[in-house]
Design a protein around this motif. Structure first.
Motif, PDB file in Angstrom:
ATOM      1  N   LYS A   6      49.000 -14.228  17.208  1.00  0.00           N
ATOM      2  CA  LYS A   6      49.541 -13.105  16.434  1.00  0.00           C
ATOM      3  C   LYS A   6      50.918 -12.700  16.964  1.00  0.00           C
ATOM      4  O   LYS A   6      51.807 -12.339  16.191  1.00  0.00           O
ATOM      5  N   ILE A   7      51.074 -12.761  18.286  1.00  0.00           N
ATOM      6  CA  ILE A   7      52.373 -12.414  18.869  1.00  0.00           C
ATOM      7  C   ILE A   7      53.438 -13.407  18.422  1.00  0.00           C
ATOM      8  O   ILE A   7      54.560 -13.037  18.059  1.00  0.00           O
ATOM      9  N   LEU A   8      53.085 -14.692  18.423  1.00  0.00           N
ATOM     10  CA  LEU A   8      54.037 -15.722  17.992  1.00  0.00           C
ATOM     11  C   LEU A   8      54.409 -15.558  16.521  1.00  0.00           C
ATOM     12  O   LEU A   8      55.554 -15.803  16.130  1.00  0.00           O
ATOM     13  N   ALA A   9      53.414 -15.145  15.711  1.00  0.00           N
ATOM     14  CA  ALA A   9      53.657 -15.027  14.270  1.00  0.00           C
ATOM     15  C   ALA A   9      54.239 -13.669  13.886  1.00  0.00           C
ATOM     16  O   ALA A   9      54.613 -13.463  12.727  1.00  0.00           O
ATOM     17  N   TYR A  10      54.323 -12.762  14.851  1.00  0.00           N
ATOM     18  CA  TYR A  10      54.750 -11.392  14.554  1.00  0.00           C
ATOM     19  C   TYR A  10      56.225 -11.373  14.157  1.00  0.00           C
ATOM     20  O   TYR A  10      57.082 -11.881  14.869  1.00  0.00           O
ATOM     21  N   SER A  11      56.512 -10.781  13.016  1.00  0.00           N
ATOM     22  CA  SER A  11      57.895 -10.651  12.555  1.00  0.00           C
ATOM     23  C   SER A  11      58.107  -9.242  12.037  1.00  0.00           C
ATOM     24  O   SER A  11      57.615  -8.873  10.984  1.00  0.00           O
ATOM     25  N   SER A  12      58.809  -8.451  12.823  1.00  0.00           N
ATOM     26  CA  SER A  12      59.076  -7.067  12.463  1.00  0.00           C
ATOM     27  C   SER A  12      60.319  -6.627  13.217  1.00  0.00           C
ATOM     28  O   SER A  12      60.621  -7.161  14.291  1.00  0.00           O
ATOM     29  N   PRO A  13      61.066  -5.687  12.691  1.00  0.00           N
ATOM     30  CA  PRO A  13      62.270  -5.224  13.398  1.00  0.00           C
ATOM     31  C   PRO A  13      61.954  -4.440  14.671  1.00  0.00           C
ATOM     32  O   PRO A  13      62.842  -4.181  15.470  1.00  0.00           O
ATOM     33  N   HIS A  14      60.710  -4.055  14.864  1.00  0.00           N
ATOM     34  CA  HIS A  14      60.349  -3.307  16.064  1.00  0.00           C
ATOM     35  C   HIS A  14      59.239  -4.034  16.824  1.00  0.00           C
ATOM     36  O   HIS A  14      58.533  -4.875  16.261  1.00  0.00           O
ATOM     37  N   PRO A  15      59.043  -3.721  18.106  1.00  0.00           N
ATOM     38  CA  PRO A  15      57.974  -4.357  18.890  1.00  0.00           C
ATOM     39  C   PRO A  15      56.588  -4.037  18.322  1.00  0.00           C
ATOM     40  O   PRO A  15      56.398  -3.049  17.606  1.00  0.00           O
ATOM     41  N   PHE A  16      55.605  -4.864  18.683  1.00  0.00           N
ATOM     42  CA  PHE A  16      54.227  -4.606  18.274  1.00  0.00           C
ATOM     43  C   PHE A  16      53.590  -3.606  19.234  1.00  0.00           C
ATOM     44  O   PHE A  16      54.146  -3.255  20.276  1.00  0.00           O
ATOM     45  N   TYR A  17      52.402  -3.141  18.891  1.00  0.00           N
ATOM     46  CA  TYR A  17      51.670  -2.233  19.765  1.00  0.00           C
ATOM     47  C   TYR A  17      50.175  -2.455  19.571  1.00  0.00           C
ATOM     48  O   TYR A  17      49.713  -2.902  18.515  1.00  0.00           O
ATOM     49  N   VAL A 273      60.018  -7.742  26.969  1.00  0.00           N
ATOM     50  CA  VAL A 273      58.749  -7.222  26.473  1.00  0.00           C
ATOM     51  C   VAL A 273      58.806  -7.101  24.958  1.00  0.00           C
ATOM     52  O   VAL A 273      59.752  -6.539  24.412  1.00  0.00           O
ATOM     53  N   SER A 274      57.787  -7.634  24.288  1.00  0.00           N
ATOM     54  CA  SER A 274      57.803  -7.625  22.822  1.00  0.00           C
ATOM     55  C   SER A 274      56.770  -6.673  22.227  1.00  0.00           C
ATOM     56  O   SER A 274      56.649  -6.593  21.000  1.00  0.00           O
ATOM     57  N   GLY A 275      56.034  -5.949  23.090  1.00  0.00           N
ATOM     58  CA  GLY A 275      55.045  -5.008  22.585  1.00  0.00           C
ATOM     59  C   GLY A 275      54.536  -4.117  23.692  1.00  0.00           C
ATOM     60  O   GLY A 275      54.784  -4.368  24.872  1.00  0.00           O
ATOM     61  N   VAL A 276      53.822  -3.057  23.322  1.00  0.00           N
ATOM     62  CA  VAL A 276      53.275  -2.116  24.300  1.00  0.00           C
ATOM     63  C   VAL A 276      51.812  -1.848  23.976  1.00  0.00           C
ATOM     64  O   VAL A 276      51.359  -1.989  22.834  1.00  0.00           O
ATOM     65  N   HIS A 277      51.081  -1.455  25.018  1.00  0.00           N
ATOM     66  CA  HIS A 277      49.648  -1.193  24.908  1.00  0.00           C
ATOM     67  C   HIS A 277      49.411   0.289  25.194  1.00  0.00           C
ATOM     68  O   HIS A 277      49.750   0.781  26.273  1.00  0.00           O
ATOM     69  N   PHE A 278      48.841   1.022  24.226  1.00  0.00           N
ATOM     70  CA  PHE A 278      48.609   2.450  24.388  1.00  0.00           C
ATOM     71  C   PHE A 278      47.183   2.710  24.864  1.00  0.00           C
ATOM     72  O   PHE A 278      46.217   2.340  24.187  1.00  0.00           O
ATOM     73  N   SER A 293      58.284   8.877  16.297  1.00  0.00           N
ATOM     74  CA  SER A 293      59.568   9.169  16.930  1.00  0.00           C
ATOM     75  C   SER A 293      60.388   7.895  17.127  1.00  0.00           C
ATOM     76  O   SER A 293      61.613   7.906  17.023  1.00  0.00           O
ATOM     77  N   LEU A 294      59.701   6.801  17.410  1.00  0.00           N
ATOM     78  CA  LEU A 294      60.374   5.511  17.547  1.00  0.00           C
ATOM     79  C   LEU A 294      60.742   4.914  16.189  1.00  0.00           C
ATOM     80  O   LEU A 294      61.485   3.929  16.123  1.00  0.00           O
ATOM     81  N   ARG A 295      60.202   5.506  15.127  1.00  0.00           N
ATOM     82  CA  ARG A 295      60.365   4.994  13.757  1.00  0.00           C
ATOM     83  C   ARG A 295      59.815   3.573  13.624  1.00  0.00           C
ATOM     84  O   ARG A 295      60.402   2.703  12.983  1.00  0.00           O
ATOM     85  N   TRP A 296      58.661   3.395  14.243  1.00  0.00           N
ATOM     86  CA  TRP A 296      57.964   2.115  14.147  1.00  0.00           C
ATOM     87  C   TRP A 296      56.923   2.116  13.033  1.00  0.00           C
ATOM     88  O   TRP A 296      56.333   1.082  12.736  1.00  0.00           O
ATOM     89  N   ILE A 297      56.635   3.278  12.469  1.00  0.00           N
ATOM     90  CA  ILE A 297      55.677   3.345  11.365  1.00  0.00           C
ATOM     91  C   ILE A 297      56.301   4.161  10.248  1.00  0.00           C
ATOM     92  O   ILE A 297      57.293   4.858  10.442  1.00  0.00           O
ATOM     93  N   GLY A 298      55.685   4.088   9.051  1.00  0.00           N
ATOM     94  CA  GLY A 298      56.219   4.807   7.896  1.00  0.00           C
ATOM     95  C   GLY A 298      56.175   6.297   8.108  1.00  0.00           C
ATOM     96  O   GLY A 298      55.326   6.834   8.822  1.00  0.00           O
ATOM     97  N   TYR A 299      57.114   7.003   7.495  1.00  0.00           N
ATOM     98  CA  TYR A 299      57.168   8.450   7.610  1.00  0.00           C
ATOM     99  C   TYR A 299      57.596   9.036   6.273  1.00  0.00           C
ATOM    100  O   TYR A 299      58.150   8.363   5.422  1.00  0.00           O
ATOM    101  N   SER A 300      57.293  10.311   6.114  1.00  0.00           N
ATOM    102  CA  SER A 300      57.531  10.977   4.839  1.00  0.00           C
ATOM    103  C   SER A 300      58.079  12.369   5.105  1.00  0.00           C
ATOM    104  O   SER A 300      57.716  13.007   6.084  1.00  0.00           O
ATOM    105  N   PRO A 301      58.962  12.896   4.221  1.00  0.00           N
ATOM    106  CA  PRO A 301      59.488  14.238   4.419  1.00  0.00           C
ATOM    107  C   PRO A 301      58.518  15.336   4.020  1.00  0.00           C
ATOM    108  O   PRO A 301      58.810  16.507   4.170  1.00  0.00           O
TER     109      PRO A 301
END
Length: 602
Positions: A6-17, A273-278, A293-301
């Motif tokens: 999954k890490i190899l196939a991961y394609s996103s502008p931000h790191p995974f978590y 580092v390409s991802g973090v573990h919470f 805050s990192l803008r890694w997920i969708g947000y709405s006003p």
């Protein structure tokens, strides 16, 4: 799917978590964790992990939870597996169940010592280290190619290993060479140390994905206790910052979010580092706020009515680079806008599922909460060791035990088997009463004074955000004889007048109470600007019985440090076998002395 694939196939502008969950201590907590996992799954983690309790004591619930997250919620799951109290048959069983459930990821760990043991001792010589688990899985024909194996790393050194950094790196390299596929680190708060360690790992020739473990600070007490438990080194500036706001729970949570954001931005910028573990502690809001805050997920006003967060001010905030998250920013980022699930519990009630853990400062909390039972009532899982044993001496009689508990109340010693911290300022408000009970031979292990609308910023009993008032019903908890319990029951029946509730239970399972089966006594609550009533401590049958099991196990843990035929061991085992744990609550919080007048009335 394997995490490395999954890490190899991961394609996103931000790191995974990834998110880490633990099996709650109560059935209700377990049931209510499931919709929380559904909500957090909407944040699109790359995987979730499920912990394996110390000594394998959550084996069944860990496997059950992992099966649900993998099969029902379609989340690729990492099952933690430890060597503690595990022999070959149990290891094989866990791996087979995982494979049958479609789980392809294992985090191989040595594990913590069983409770009551200072040192880790393997019950099966084939499984003494995480390295042994990795080697075994890679050599087993049924498991070798099926599982993706992760191992732990300790950027600040293993808390149980007094070895130099080079030796620690060599041990990590051995696990990698044995067949590990990825690395998750112990939680830390010093990104300078992590970055330095990370570079040394790469220089060692270790090229596997390294996923740093992070835990947003939730409350001051949990932060202090968990860093102590894990051996994490807290930078002086961070400790100073948190100390300066420790009496305002909202500011602590805000600071925890911003600290995590700051750490992640720097770590992902200065390393590969390409991802973090919470480490979520089964809590959801802070992790969501970090990701938004990192803008890694969708947000709405959109702003949700009646869900405002206190706007932090700069007053009494520590100086430094971290700025508190504002209510406006949080609302803009979409906090609380996660879609509700049909299985969400408590909608419309005071204790809604999404607000259970806003300020989990209570000793019990709410047993329905998924986060209930993250650690002992006072972080006491690490309270008993050779250092503390030396403080407590060698009790050989009931009088010796009474003297020990009195020493704690007089602050002559800093710990007891039931508390790893010095006596709290709050307890000092009722100290004469606690001493009087203890002198009677009723060894007190928990209590709180009555509080009627004190300012939430009060340094002794205050909690939560500013601009509020906090309330408490007085209660006390202690160990006593069955004869004492009989007397208490009679007195409550004759003179309680409906104001007094009690629970009493022994290690054999005899539980006595005058609380209805569905009764739930809120003993701590707060009223704050722009928020619903918040209840942080609730005492009811399930939470009392869960704590009772742990409380009596502490006596046996303590006894295990003495020879089987010693007077000390016989004494402590007799207390375990013969005494009752009693909790008495007085509901008249407007009269400070109500509980104590009732108890000491001739």
């Amino acid at each position: 799917m394997k995490l490395t694939d999954k890490i190899l196939a991961y394609s996103s502008p931000h790191p995974f978590y990834t998110f880490e969950f633990f099996p709650p201590r109560t059935d209700q907590g377990f049931e209510n964790l499931l919709p929380r996992i559904v909500r957090m799954s909407n944040l699109n983690p790359l995987a979730v992990s499920v912990t394996w309790g110390a000594g394998g004591n959550t084996k069944d619930t860990s496997l059950n939870l992992a099966e649900l997250t993998q099969s029902e919620y379609r989340q690729d799951t990492i099952l933690h597996l430890t060597c503690t109290n595990m022999e070959k048959g149990k290891v094989d069983e866990a791996l087979r169940v995982a494979k049958e459930c479609g789980i392809q990821n294992i985090l191989a760990l040595r594990g913590d010592p069983p409770r009551g043991k200072e040192e880790w001792i393997a019950i099966d010589p084939r499984f003494q280290h995480a390295l042994d688990l990795v080697t075994y899985i890679r050599s087993h024909p049924d498991f070798s190619s099926y599982f993706c194996i992760g191992v732990a790393a300790y950027p600040e050194g293993h808390p149980d290993h007094l070895v130099d950094e080079e030796t620690e790196l060599s041990l990590l390299k051995e696990k990698v060479d044995a067949g590990a596929d990825f690395i998750i680190t112990q939680l830390f708060y010093d990104e300078d140390q992590f970055i330095s360690w990370f570079r040394k790992v790469r220089e060692k020739g270790i090229t596997l994905p390294i996923i740093p473990g992070l835990m947003p600070i939730q409350t001051y007490q949990s932060f202090v206790r968990l860093t102590k438990l894990t051996g994490s080194k807290v930078p002086a500036q961070v400790m100073s910052d948190v100390d300066a706001i420790k009496h305002n729970d909202q500011l602590v949570k805000n600071y925890g979010v911003e600290l995590a954001v700051k750490m992640i931005r720097r770590i992902t910028t200065e390393t590969d580092v390409s991802g973090v573990h919470f480490c979520t502690l089964n809590l959801e809001k802070s992790v969501q706020r970090v990701l938004e805050s990192l803008r890694w997920i969708g947000y709405s006003p959109q702003i949700v009515p009646n869900k405002l967060i206190e706007e932090p001010t700069t007053e009494n905030l520590p100086s430094g680079t971290i700025t508190p998250v504002s209510a406006a920013n949080v609302a803009t980022l979409g906090l609380y806008n996660m879609p509700p699930t049909e299985t969400e519990v408590g909608s419309g009630e005071l204790n809604k599922a999404d607000s259970w853990d806003d300020f989990p400062n209570g000793r019990w909390g709410d047993s329905k909460s998924p986060a209930y039972g993250v650690q002992g009532p006072w972080g006491n899982n690490d309270a008993i060791n050779q250092v503390t044993i030396s403080q407590w001496g060698n009790p050989q009689s009931l009088d010796d035990l009474t003297a020990l508990f009195l020493k704690y109340l007089h602050s002559d010693i800093d710990t007891t088997p039931f508390s790893s911290d010095p006596i709290l300022d709050e307890s000092k408000l009722i100290l004469p009463h606690l001493r009087k009970l203890t002198e009677r031979g009723w060894w007190t292990v928990g209590s709180q004074p009555a509080v009627d609308g004190i300012d939430s910023s009060d340094p002794v009993v205050g909690w939560g955000p500013r601009n509020g008032y906090v309330f408490q019903k007085s209660f006390v908890e202690f160990f006593c004889t069955e004869e004492d319990v009989n007397m208490i029951e009679k007195k409550v029946a004759e003179k309680g007048d409906g104001w007094v509730h009690y629970y009493a239970a022994n290690s054999k399972g005899d539980c006595r109470t005058n609380v209805p089966d569905d009764g739930r006594n809120a003993v701590t609550w707060g009223v704050f600007s722009g928020q619903e009533l918040i209840q942080t401590t609730i005492i009811e049958r399930q939470s009392f019985l869960a704590w009772k099991e742990e409380a009596f196990s502490i006596w046996l843990d303590w006894a295990s440090f003495y020879r089987p035929d010693s007077l000390e061991r016989k004494l402590l085992e007799s207390v375990h076998n013969e005494r009752f744990l009693v909790n008495i609550i007085h509901h008249d919080f407007k009269v400070e002395e109500a509980l104590w007048t009732f108890i000491f009335d001739a």
